[in-house]
Scaffold this motif. Structure first.
Motif, short mmCIF file in Angstrom:
data_model
loop_
_atom_site.label_atom_id
_atom_site.label_comp_id
_atom_site.label_asym_id
_atom_site.label_seq_id
_atom_site.Cartn_x
_atom_site.Cartn_y
_atom_site.Cartn_z
N ALA A 467 0.83 -1.21 0.00
CA ALA A 467 0.00 0.00 0.00
C ALA A 467 0.86 1.26 0.00
O ALA A 467 1.96 1.27 0.53
N PHE A 469 0.29 5.56 0.74
CA PHE A 469 -0.70 6.55 1.16
C PHE A 469 -0.03 7.86 1.53
O PHE A 469 1.19 7.94 1.73
N ALA A 486 -5.11 6.54 1.09
CA ALA A 486 -4.28 5.44 0.61
C ALA A 486 -4.68 5.02 -0.79
O ALA A 486 -5.87 4.93 -1.11
N ARG A 487 -3.70 4.74 -1.61
CA ARG A 487 -3.93 4.12 -2.91
C ARG A 487 -4.14 2.62 -2.68
O ARG A 487 -3.30 1.96 -2.08
N VAL A 488 -5.23 2.09 -3.18
CA VAL A 488 -5.51 0.66 -2.98
C VAL A 488 -5.49 -0.08 -4.31
O VAL A 488 -4.69 -0.99 -4.51
N PHE A 514 -13.20 2.56 3.01
CA PHE A 514 -12.84 2.24 1.63
C PHE A 514 -13.87 2.94 0.74
O PHE A 514 -15.07 2.88 1.00
N GLU A 522 -9.91 3.69 -3.01
CA GLU A 522 -9.06 4.40 -2.07
C GLU A 522 -9.50 4.05 -0.65
O GLU A 522 -10.60 3.55 -0.43
N PHE A 523 -8.60 4.36 0.30
CA PHE A 523 -8.97 4.29 1.71
C PHE A 523 -8.68 5.66 2.30
O PHE A 523 -7.59 6.21 2.09
N ALA A 548 -5.22 -0.84 4.42
CA ALA A 548 -5.01 -0.80 2.98
C ALA A 548 -4.21 -2.01 2.51
O ALA A 548 -4.54 -2.64 1.48
N ASP A 549 -3.17 -2.37 3.24
CA ASP A 549 -2.31 -3.49 2.84
C ASP A 549 -3.01 -4.84 3.00
O ASP A 549 -2.80 -5.75 2.20
N ASP A 552 -5.92 -4.94 -0.02
CA ASP A 552 -5.68 -4.69 -1.45
C ASP A 552 -5.50 -5.99 -2.24
O ASP A 552 -6.02 -6.13 -3.36
#
Length: 569
Positions: A467, A469, A486-488, A514, A522-523, A548-549, A552
């Motif tokens: 993840a 973020f 966070a980018r998911v 989420f 995203e989160f 997030a991790d 994903d």
């Protein structure tokens, strides 16, 4: 408290230092108050003025072999024979051993130079660092939590004849040693093996924790790193260099946030006090505080999740929704809510069962630990406003009944006076300046020793597993905030069932949401920056990173797309 009368070698200014010992570590900055020059000063322990036993004092001092050559006195040799005999009894005559491939542990006979005390000293080099305020605070933090032994710092110039301790100038490279003096009675008893094994485990755990908190001498951008922990190569286990992974923050920094956490009754009393300070009536039933704002109804109560005490703000926006009456059914509702969640300032929308129908709720949770008036009042106001805005919007879209159409308003405290007061100055609620808030966040991140980068927009970027973020610092007319996003997943292969899957995850987690933005996942979570502590920041970072991790990969398996780590340049 001890005293030192000295003068500065650089400017000749005479001074009278006072300093304290905590865990055997002096906590006074050794520079001249007049010219700022480093002061090399020493102090020999005076047993008459320090209320500790000789064994405890010995656990604070690791003599250098050059200053204290090997003792060949009869008492020392006798303890050596006892040590060898006891070692054979637990598996071998090895005074130096390696524990779990992590740290070397040495056992030495010990005889106190100024008393009859004797026994065995266990020593382990658990790390290396630059002498600094941060290091002293860390050592004091560690030693306060050790049942046996202590961690101390020393260099090759550390030991002085007679048991003195040199106080190094800040910036001095020092080794960190864990050691414990085990008295002769324990060595001779059945408790010997258990004590040794316990100490060996403590040494290994300390070496792991300090290694996880290591800071490289230079960061990837080539700039000198802040003074921090570095580990030398261990002849048996080697060493890792680099900043502490975010995954290791929890065990290193966060325990202190929750160890002294107040109980629910104490926190409930605190909220009651806050309401009095805000001039609000207390509407409470069964430990639940109840508020209203126009058509919205908000219930506030403390809950326990994962050993943490949380304050939950919960509002039923619309109830009695019939999914069968909607084109697209429940999925269309989930799609709207997960899209809303991407931009809601504080809180998230959820779909929950409501008998044979559905209801849409809005909620926000914050930590009960360190709860203060500002955080409570601003969160309550924001939740009330969001609930009052969203319930009308969602009722128009999906039907059902708002909370004001099913619940008696007289059982709730009106939030309108609070909004009015927040529009002016409320004692105890002060908004942090935006640049000062960014500076404070940088300072806390430096304390955490995290690998991160700051982009051109002032956002701080982090990684946790796969993840990625960012933290953005921003403010409105009430407060300053940190939004963690966070980018998911990006570029998904399919989206059928995605919104329902995200809603299902959101119902199972208490922090953040989420959300869907432009077809990507995203989160997102927002926390108050005012009065934020380093432990609270660590909690937010770790929680966002973990969530997030952890989610994903399963989402990618089901819906395709790319993980954040797969699209990083």
């Amino acid at each position: 408290m001890s005293q030192l009368h000295e003068s500065c070698a650089a400017c000749g200014w005479a001074f009278d230092f006072r300093f304290e010992y905590h865990g055997g570590v002096p906590v006074e900055h050794p520079i001249c108050p007049k010219c700022g020059a480093d002061i090399l000063w020493t102090y020999a322990f005076d047993e008459a003025e320090i209320d500790v036993t000789p064994e405890e004092m010995a656990a604070y001092i690791l003599p250098d072999e050059a200053a204290f050559p090997e003792d060949n006195s009869p008492a020392y040799l006798e303890m050596g024979e006892l040590l060898d005999a006891r070692l054979i009894g637990i598996g071998g005559p090895f005074r130096v051993s390696n524990v779990d491939g992590v740290v070397d542990v040495e056992l030495r006979p010990y005889v106190h130079p100024r008393s009859d005390s004797r026994g065995v000293k266990l020593i382990a080099n658990v790390g290396r660092s630059t002498y600094s305020v941060a290091l002293l605070e860390l050592i004091a933090f560690i030693n306060a939590r050790l049942f046996d032994g202590a961690v101390i710092a020393h260099t090759s110039a550390y030991g002085l004849p007679g048991g003195g301790v040199e106080l190094f100038p800040f910036g001095t490279e020092v080794s960190l040693f864990f050691h414990d003096v085990i008295d002769e009675e324990t060595v001779s008893s059945d408790a010997w093996a258990e004590r040794i094994q316990g100490d060996r485990q403590i040494a290994a755990d300390l070496a792991r924790q300090l290694r996880s908190a290591a800071v490289a001498s230079r960061d990837p951008g080539g700039r000198p790193a802040l003074p921090g922990l570095r580990l030398p190569a261990d002849e048996l286990s080697g060493s890792d260099y680099g900043r502490m992974p975010l995954e290791d923050v929890q065990s290193t920094f966060m325990d202190e946030l929750f160890a002294p956490a107040p109980d629910t009754d104490e926190l409930t009393d605190r909220v009651t006090t806050f309401l009095g300070e805000l001039g609000l009536d207390v509407a409470q039933q069964g430990g639940v505080f109840r508020f209203r704002l126009d058509s919205a109804r908000v219930h506030v109560q403390f809950i326990e999740r994962g050993g943490r005490t949380l304050l939950r703000f919960h509002s039923v926006l619309v109830a009695g929704i019939r999914a069968s009456d909607l084109e697209g059914g429940e999925e269309v509702v989930a799609g709207v809510l997960t899209t809303l969640n991407a931009d809601i300032i504080s809180g998230r929308c959820l779909i929950e069962p409501d008998g044979d129908a559905l209801r849409i709720t809005f909620e926000k949770t914050i930590l009960g630990a360190d709860l203060d008036l500002s955080e409570f009042a601003i969160t309550l106001a924001m939740v009330g406003e969001e609930a009052d805005r969203l319930d009308n919007l969602l009722q128009e879209a999906f039907g059902g009944l708002r909370a004001d159409q099913t619940q008696d308003a007289t059982a709730f405290t009106d939030l309108a006076p609070l909004l009015g007061r927040l529009a002016s100055q409320v004692p105890g609620i002060e908004r942090e300046d935006l640049e000062r808030a960014r500076t404070w966040v940088r300072h806390m991140l430096e304390e955490l020793h995290l690998p991160m980068r700051e982009d051109g927009e002032g956002d701080f970027w982090f990684s946790f597993g796969s993840a990625r973020f960012a933290i953005r610092v921003w403010q409105d007319n009430r407060a300053t905030y940190l939004t963690l996003r966070a980018r998911v997943l990006r570029d998904l292969d399919q989206t059928t069932g995605l919104a329902e899957a995200l809603n299902d995850i959101n119902t199972k987690v208490h922090f953040g949401a989420f959300a869907l933005r432009d077809g990507s996942v995203e989160f997102v979570e927002t926390i108050l920056a005012d009065d934020l502590s380093v432990e609270e920041l660590a909690y937010a970072l770790v929680t966002v990173g973990e969530l997030a991790d952890n989610h994903d990969d399963p989402l990618q398996e089901r819906f395709g797309g790319f993980l954040a780590e797969q699209i990083q340049p």
